[in-house]
Scaffold this motif. Structure first.
Motif, PDB file in Angstrom:
ATOM      1  N   PRO A   8       3.290 -10.265  -7.709  1.00  0.00           N
ATOM      2  CA  PRO A   8       2.882  -9.733  -6.408  1.00  0.00           C
ATOM      3  C   PRO A   8       3.181  -8.262  -6.296  1.00  0.00           C
ATOM      4  O   PRO A   8       4.124  -7.755  -6.891  1.00  0.00           O
ATOM      5  CB  PRO A   8       3.722 -10.550  -5.417  1.00  0.00           C
ATOM      6  N   ILE A   9       2.358  -7.556  -5.479  1.00  0.00           N
ATOM      7  CA  ILE A   9       2.538  -6.122  -5.288  1.00  0.00           C
ATOM      8  C   ILE A   9       3.907  -5.825  -4.709  1.00  0.00           C
ATOM      9  O   ILE A   9       4.523  -4.823  -5.026  1.00  0.00           O
ATOM     10  CB  ILE A   9       1.443  -5.564  -4.355  1.00  0.00           C
ATOM     11  N   GLY A  10       4.410  -6.702  -3.865  1.00  0.00           N
ATOM     12  CA  GLY A  10       5.689  -6.452  -3.208  1.00  0.00           C
ATOM     13  C   GLY A  10       6.887  -6.903  -4.000  1.00  0.00           C
ATOM     14  O   GLY A  10       8.000  -6.953  -3.477  1.00  0.00           O
ATOM     15  N   PHE A 317      -2.683  10.510  -1.297  1.00  0.00           N
ATOM     16  CA  PHE A 317      -3.997   9.896  -1.473  1.00  0.00           C
ATOM     17  C   PHE A 317      -4.707  10.487  -2.688  1.00  0.00           C
ATOM     18  O   PHE A 317      -5.345   9.770  -3.465  1.00  0.00           O
ATOM     19  CB  PHE A 317      -4.856  10.119  -0.224  1.00  0.00           C
ATOM     20  N   PHE A 318      -4.600  11.801  -2.840  1.00  0.00           N
ATOM     21  CA  PHE A 318      -5.218  12.464  -3.987  1.00  0.00           C
ATOM     22  C   PHE A 318      -4.653  11.913  -5.291  1.00  0.00           C
ATOM     23  O   PHE A 318      -5.390  11.705  -6.267  1.00  0.00           O
ATOM     24  CB  PHE A 318      -4.980  13.971  -3.913  1.00  0.00           C
ATOM     25  N   ILE A 350      -2.386   0.237  -2.368  1.00  0.00           N
ATOM     26  CA  ILE A 350      -1.446   1.353  -2.293  1.00  0.00           C
ATOM     27  C   ILE A 350      -1.906   2.359  -1.239  1.00  0.00           C
ATOM     28  O   ILE A 350      -1.091   2.926  -0.496  1.00  0.00           O
ATOM     29  CB  ILE A 350      -1.306   2.020  -3.675  1.00  0.00           C
ATOM     30  N   THR A 351      -3.198   2.594  -1.150  1.00  0.00           N
ATOM     31  CA  THR A 351      -3.736   3.514  -0.143  1.00  0.00           C
ATOM     32  C   THR A 351      -3.401   3.055   1.267  1.00  0.00           C
ATOM     33  O   THR A 351      -3.012   3.859   2.127  1.00  0.00           O
ATOM     34  CB  THR A 351      -5.258   3.642  -0.305  1.00  0.00           C
ATOM     35  N   ALA A 352      -3.525   1.758   1.525  1.00  0.00           N
ATOM     36  CA  ALA A 352      -3.193   1.220   2.854  1.00  0.00           C
ATOM     37  C   ALA A 352      -1.715   1.411   3.169  1.00  0.00           C
ATOM     38  O   ALA A 352      -1.341   1.775   4.293  1.00  0.00           O
ATOM     39  CB  ALA A 352      -3.568  -0.260   2.923  1.00  0.00           C
TER      40      ALA A 352
END
Length: 476
Positions: A8-10, A317-318, A350-352
């Motif tokens: 999981p991401i977390g 973000f970049f 990750i963006t969120a």
């Protein structure tokens, strides 16, 4: 089953291990014959490219922010406004640098994915040669016609000498900055993200130290800020040049080149980055002009503070989009659809998370953050900056996703579509909406044009992404 699927991401433990591995790896990761961008586990491979990019970009952003803090507190709000008025010219220079560097590196990434290192080396060499020559030409032009440039950017008698005080000492170092940009993108595409991050981070640390020495201790004002920024650019350039000492590198520099038309293909590949940078300069010019007309120099100083407040978030973000370009361009060359899909999924998650991380402190600690950049006597500028933040924060809900989608389109060699997103979100929509709302809305509320433009651009970007998903693109 890959790492992305079964972790999981977390998962804190896996995240910690990945971070540790990322920073304990040797700088020359490409000594291994395996190309991890194509064959490595999804999660750790993405972090391998993302974390160093974040470190380098955030360090560079932090240096710029500290620059502004020193200028705002020890030179004044008008000095901050003068620096902001120079941004259109800087956007032109760095827009060209980013265009060819990103376009060329994406092209090189596809060649590396196809195991064609000779072609990758050729585009690397041509990019470095052309950008060095163009940087020299642009710097000479800026030195000769700087006063005319300043006036065209809306400078009045108050800020004109301040702009010259900052701009002229910085000019000789701009060539080093451009070379650094080119080396940064190509070194990363060859699997050396830690070397690239180290170069930017050390340059930023030196910049901050020189800011304090030149501005606070020596009292050199804007000239000191310019010299600190310029001298600090020499360090990352020299560090990145150590890449040429690696005998196992894939990219070889050669001044004997043919087929120079490929440079134009690389420029086309990086078209969206050029559009974004140039558009940022144009919008900065329009915004500065509207603010000087309606509020005065204090309005420009206030928007400068807000720009610095949102800079770190935009750079994060970049970095996510930048990591996508490096990895996806190589997997596009290797035609690995599933890997591209997994990397994109991870990038959107990750963006969120970054969006939330940026919005919360910006809204909760608005006054505290603004006060860091200004003297206590600059009350009018502080009030305006707070009003701007109450509108601008909405950008964080959409801008990251727009950047990642645009980066994806560039990575899979759809520069026209990527540029289409860029020109609408960075130029056409904000430019038109700013001018229209300025005519019909009082006070600073015409700034609603900026988040509104980002929202409309997201709808456009999402539509293009759906029509050019990895499976569809690779089958074309």
């Amino acid at each position: 089953m890959n790492e992305f699927d079964n972790k999981p991401i977390g998962d804190t433990q896996s995240l910690t291990q990945s971070l540790t591995q990322s920073f304990t790896q040797p700088l020359s990761e490409s000594h291994s014959h395996e190309n991890t961008a194509i064959n490595g586990p999804i999660f750790s491979t993405f972090l391998k490219f993302l974390i160093p990019s974040l470190v380098g970009i955030i360090a560079m952003s932090t240096a710029a922010i500290v620059d502004a803090i020193f200028i705002g507190n020890y030179v004044g709000a008008q000095a901050l406004a003068a620096v902001n008025l120079i941004m259109p010219f800087m956007s032109l220079l760095f827009g060209i640098g980013l265009t060819l560097s990103i376009g060329g590196s994406v092209r090189a990434g596809k060649y590396i994915g196809e195991n064609n290192n000779r072609a990758a080396s050729a585009i690397f060499s041509k990019t470095l040669i052309v950008m060095s020559a163009l940087a020299i030409l642009i710097c000479v032009t800026g030195f000769v016609w700087h006063e005319s440039l300043f006036k065209s950017f809306g400078a009045n008698e108050i800020v004109l000498p301040l702009m010259a005080e900052y701009f002229l000492p910085l000019l000789p170092f701009l060539v080093a900055q451009i070379i650094t940009i080119v080396l940064y993108f190509f070194v990363r595409i060859d699997g050396h993200p830690n070397l690239a991050a180290t170069a930017l981070a050390l340059g930023s640390v030196l910049n901050i130290a020189l800011d304090y020495l030149f501005i606070v201790e020596f009292g050199w004002g804007l000239k000191g800020a310019a010299l600190a920024t310029g001298l600090a650019q020499l360090i990352p350039m020299l560090i990145l040049m150590s890449y040429f000492l690696d005998k196992n590198r894939k990219l070889m520099l050669s001044f004997k080149q043919t087929k120079w038309f490929e440079v134009f293909s690389a420029l086309y590949n990086g078209l969206s980055e050029f559009v974004s940078e140039i558009s940022a300069g144009v919008i900065a010019f329009i915004l500065n002009w509207l603010l000087i007309t309606s509020v005065g120099v204090e309005g420009v100083a206030a928007i400068t503070v807000v720009n610095y407040l949102i800079m770190v978030g935009f750079m994060m973000f970049f970095s996510v989009g930048d990591a996508c370009q490096v990895i996806i361009s190589q997997n596009f060359g290797a035609k690995k659809i599933k890997r591209i899909e997994h990397f994109l999924r991870l990038a959107f998650i990750i963006t969120a998370l970054v969006s939330v991380m940026c919005i919360v402190p910006l809204l909760v600690f608005t006054e505290v953050l603004i006060a860091v950049f200004l003297e206590q006597t600059a009350l009018e500028t502080m009030i305006l900056a707070k009003q701007y933040v109450e509108i601008i924060w909405i950008l964080f809900l959409f801008v990251g996703f727009n950047m990642v989608i645009s980066a994806y389109l560039t990575a899979v060699h759809l520069p026209a579509q990527s540029a289409f997103v860029a020109i609408f979100r960075a130029l056409i929509l904000p430019g038109v909406l700013l001018l229209v709302l300025f005519l019909f809305i009082e006070d600073v509320h015409f700034l609603w044009a900026l988040p509104l433009a980002e929202i409309l651009s997201f709808a456009l970007a999402l539509g293009l992404f759906v029509n050019h998903q990895p499976k569809k693109r690779i089958s074309q």
